[in-house]
Design an enzyme around this catalytic site. Structure first.
Site, PDB file in Angstrom:
ATOM      1  N   TYR A 291       0.845  -1.212   0.000  1.00 36.57           N
ATOM      2  CA  TYR A 291       0.000   0.000   0.000  1.00 36.57           C
ATOM      3  C   TYR A 291       0.875   1.255   0.000  1.00 36.57           C
ATOM      4  O   TYR A 291       0.377   2.358  -0.211  1.00 36.57           O
ATOM      5  CB  TYR A 291      -0.915   0.070   1.233  1.00 36.57           C
TER       6      TYR A 291
ATOM      7  N   HIS B 149       1.183 -11.297   1.243  1.00 36.90           N
ATOM      8  CA  HIS B 149       0.067 -10.552   0.646  1.00 36.90           C
ATOM      9  C   HIS B 149      -0.601 -11.295  -0.518  1.00 36.90           C
ATOM     10  O   HIS B 149      -1.819 -11.292  -0.654  1.00 36.90           O
ATOM     11  CB  HIS B 149       0.604  -9.195   0.173  1.00 36.90           C
TER      12      HIS B 149
END
Ligand code: A2P
Length: 282
Positions: free
Chosen positions: A49, A107
């Site tokens: 992110y 992730h």
């Protein structure tokens, strides 16, 4: 805030604040600080992110003791493989400005997954990470990776909401006491979900909004949710779900909304190619 227990006997706040797609250098700082002021004690970020440093600064500036806040971050694909993962973990610790991370996930399910997992396991041994988990893992992907893991993941963070209930995956995860975490718990603002008549009638009955009904349902399903809101009223409201209870019939009515599908298929080779190509550093 209510807590769930994980399979390593640690606890996790049942609702966390997700900062996916919120830019760094201000917006994530402001959103995280607002979330902490609103009562959130669980922040979900990721190296991918690119906003871990804002999360870290907001946590420091909040004045809330570190051990009262649950931080999740995630390793990005570019840092998979044993050696790279060790550096990736150090990088997350440095950007967050903390000496341990509560929960660290792989992730995405591609690349040298098990090499990266080994580095996560060692970071748990070293006390740098308290718990480790997986994300976007389907039943097939679980069967591919599970035998190469020594430490069991505590969670699997996947797309989950009343339209995407992951029924088969949940059964398999339950066998290993791996709790689901929900990304897109509100269907990412999907109007068909937020304006669904079953949801709206329950919202009217309990004097809550549609998002709160969905988040309460997720909570009663035993799933951790990570709703995102930039609106201060909804942000606060999304953790105000612990003062009412859906009946068994109401839970069943929402279970009937499952479409058996989501917006993201981790097994699609096009997703693998696209995500493997995303670079977050040189
Ligand atoms: P906003 O930021 O204006 O509140 P998800 O967490 O599933 O990705 O969904 C996030 C989306 O849902 C955002 O568009 C957010 O808009 C909206 N949202 C967040 N909380 C609620 C709520 N309680 N009711 C309706 N929409 C919500």
């Amino acid at each position: 805030m209510d807590y769930f227990t994980l399979n390593n006997d640690t606890t996790i706040p049942a609702v966390g604040f997700g900062v996916f797609m919120i830019p760094n250098d201000g917006p994530t700082y402001n959103a995280t600080l607002a979330a902490l002021k609103a009562g959130y004690r669980h922040i979900d970020t990721a190296a991918g992110y690119m906003n871990e440093s804002d999360v870290g600064k907001a946590i420091k500036d909040s004045g809330i003791p570190r051990d009262e806040i649950f931080i999740t971050s995630k390793l990005w694909l570019q840092d998979y493989g044993y050696e790279n993962a060790k550096k990736g973990i150090e990088n997350s610790l440095a950007l967050l400005g903390v000496n341990y991370i509560d929960l660290y996930l792989l992730h995405q399910p591609y690349g040298d997954y098990l090499g990266a997992w080994k580095a996560l396991e060692e970071a748990v041994e070293a006390g740098k990470i308290k718990s480790i988990g997986i994300s976007n893992i389907t039943v097939n992907l679980w069967n591919k990776f599970k035998d190469g893991m020594t430490l069991m993941p505590v969670v699997n963070q996947v797309e989950f909401n009343p339209f995407t209930q992951q029924k088969e995956l949940r059964e398999v995860m339950n066998e290993h006491h791996i709790r689901l975490e929900a990304w897109y718990p509100l269907g990412h603002g999907n109007k068909n979900l937020l304006e669904n008549e079953t949801i709206i009638s329950l919202a009217n009955k309990y004097n809550k909004n549609a998002g709160q009904i969905i988040l309460r349902w997720i909570y009663q399903e035993g799933v951790i949710s990570l709703p995102k809101s930039t609106n201060p009223v909804r942000m606060k409201g999304n953790i105000d779900i612990f003062d009412f209870e859906l009946s068994e019939e109401e839970m069943t009515a929402i279970q009937a909304l499952d479409t058996g599908k989501g917006t993201h298929n981790p097994e699609d080779p096009a997703n693998e190619t696209r995500l493997m190509g995303l670079k977050i550093h040189d």
